[in-house]
Design an enzyme around this catalytic site. Structure first.
Site, PDB file in Angstrom:
ATOM      1  CD  GLU A 104      -2.870  -0.935   2.478  1.00 59.16           C
ATOM      2  OE1 GLU A 104      -3.923  -1.605   2.478  1.00 59.16           O
ATOM      3  OE2 GLU A 104      -2.540  -0.185   3.424  1.00 59.16           O
ATOM      4  CB  CYS A 105       0.759   4.313   0.078  1.00 60.59           C
ATOM      5  SG  CYS A 105       1.044   6.075  -0.198  1.00 60.59           S
ATOM      6  CB  ALA A 106       5.337   3.556   1.749  1.00 58.79           C
ATOM      7  CG  LEU A 127       2.765   1.686  -5.906  1.00 55.68           C
ATOM      8  CD1 LEU A 127       2.715   0.520  -6.890  1.00 55.68           C
ATOM      9  CD2 LEU A 127       1.548   2.608  -6.107  1.00 55.68           C
ATOM     10  CB  SER A 170      -3.202   0.109  -5.145  1.00 55.64           C
ATOM     11  OG  SER A 170      -3.840   0.222  -3.890  1.00 55.64           O
TER      12      SER A 170
END
Length: 459
Positions: free
Chosen positions: A340-342, A344, A436
């Site tokens: 998630e986020c980081a 990704l 994502s």
């Protein structure tokens, strides 16, 4: 039935001093020997780190948008088990909810779900008797919120304090404490807010100790506890990770798949319930620090990489080629990886030009644009966490971008992860990887943990 003294720390708007007061209350009560438990309303990851440092217990989030309002009180009861006092820090202004949905998800909404009284922290800078109008307005705006007292922040002098106290007395608002302008305890910030406590442990510990002393000398702790004790019992059952995943999946030693969860300074964003759900679903959960650990934990069969600040540590993450190569090999074996986020960004080919894990054929980079907000998303492909068509509520919070934006542009090697109204599809799904920008609170979708562990078990 759950009976625990509890209080919500709120404010008219962001920047009035909620985090200072909430963290200071936790630390001051802990110093008196009170077993305190901390909560943060909304999707914030940074404040709970300071709360945990002050309380000696995990900081937990209460987010009606991400988990559904019916789970808020049970999650509170779960996190408050064994405590003498719960301190809940609000989000933004007291009545600020999700955009377009009134006060849903707001501090007021969650305070009502918890049956908890509210302390209103008011920045009194350049205010005189008008502070009474502010307090009166917030007290009378909703009959469902009980503001039991006020803490005045950034008060300039004894005369200023006297004027403000008299004004609050006019509207019957008890003043529980007064903080002076020179009493501020500094906490450094950068592009996404405060620097997480895990990145500055010694300085953060010193700041929390200073807040404990400040609040103990400036706030009537006995009155705060009395207000918290006025909260009635909650007629709910505590949330259970085992029940959420359909019962205990505990197995004999060696039979449970090892799921590595990234942690440390670069990956400090996460919900406590994530690891609890993974363990309840049958995994042995082990933390890996990508800044320092050169190998994945022995026997790793799955990996979860949450949020954080890899952009700040890009050179160090890049230098750890041994771990980057292990992650790449893990993905190649078909083991499930959720990012998630980081996470990704770490799985990308490069981040600001520095080589990363090269699991995804994308480039990641910092951008001046802040992307922030709740998202109602639908899964576009079957993945290790959701079947196609699953609807979730998540949250975005970043100043980076990846190119391409989604797996649609990498087809047939990957699919897009999510779609939501007003935006192009986002994220990446391969046979074993889901990555994502969307942050999910797994207590709102506990089947994610079950599905991930099942995938790790069969790999």
């Amino acid at each position: 039935m759950v009976s625990i003294p509890r209080v919500v720390v709120a404010a008219p708007a962001s920047g009035h001093g909620k985090t200072t007061v909430a963290t200071g209350l936790l630390a001051a009560f802990a110093a008196r020997g009170t077993r305190v438990t901390p909560f943060k309303i909304g999707p914030d990851y940074i404040d709970p780190g300071y709360h945990a440092l002050a309380a000696g217990r995990p900081g937990r989030n209460l987010d009606a948008v991400l988990v559904g309002e019916d789970r808020v009180a049970p999650l509170f009861a779960h996190g408050a088990a064994g405590a003498d006092l719960a301190v809940v820090e609000g989000v933004m202004g007291l009545y600020d909810g999700r955009v377009g949905e009134g006060d849903f998800g707001s501090t007021a909404h969650v305070a009502g779900l918890l049956g908890a009284p509210v302390i209103l922290v008011v920045d009194a800078t350049a205010q005189g008797r008008s502070v009474a109008a502010v307090v009166h307005g917030f007290r009378s705006f909703s009959t469902g919120v009980h503001i039991g007292g006020v803490i005045l922040n950034r008060v300039g002098s004894d005369r200023h304090e006297s004027l403000l106290r008299d004004a609050c007395e006019e509207v019957g608002a008890p003043v529980l404490g007064v903080l002076r302008r020179h009493d501020a305890v500094a906490a450094p910030s950068r592009h996404l807010g405060l620097i997480p406590a895990v990145e500055r442990r010694s300085e953060a510990s010193a700041a929390v100790d200073a807040l404990a002393s400040l609040i103990a000398s400036s706030v009537d702790l006995d009155e705060v506890y009395a207000l918290a004790s006025s909260a009635g019992p909650l007629t709910v059952d505590a949330w259970s990770p085992s029940a959420a995943v359909g019962g205990s999946a505990a197995g004999p030693a060696g039979a449970r798949p090892v799921i590595a969860v990234a942690g440390g300074a670069a990956f400090s964003f996460g919900y406590a319930e994530t690891t609890e759900l993974l363990a309840a679903a049958g995994a042995d959960v082990v933390t890996v620090d990508p800044l320092h650990d050169e190998k994945l934990p022995e026997g790793t069969r799955g990996l979860v990489v949450g949020g954080g600040f890899p952009e700040v540590y890009a050179s160090q993450l890049s230098a750890n080629a041994s771990l980057r190569n292990e992650v790449s090999r893990l993905a190649f074996t078909g083991a499930p990886i959720v990012a998630e986020c980081a996470g990704l960004l770490w799985l990308a080919r490069t981040l600001d030009g520095a080589p990363m894990c090269n699991v995804l054929d994308v480039e990641a980079a910092m951008t001046p644009t802040l992307t922030l907000g709740y998202r109602d998303a639908v899964a576009l492909a079957d993945s290790v966490i959701t079947p196609a068509g699953t609807r979730v509520s998540g949250h975005e919070f970043h100043r980076t971008m990846v190119s391409p934006r989604s797996g649609l542009l990498l087809a047939p090697r990957a699919d897009a992860a999510w779609a939501w109204r007003g935006a192009e599809p986002e994220g990446f799904v391969t046979e074993n990887v889901h990555a994502s920008y969307l942050h999910l609170h797994w207590a709102g979708q506990p089947e994610i943990a079950s599905r991930l562990v099942a995938a790790a078990t069969t790999t």
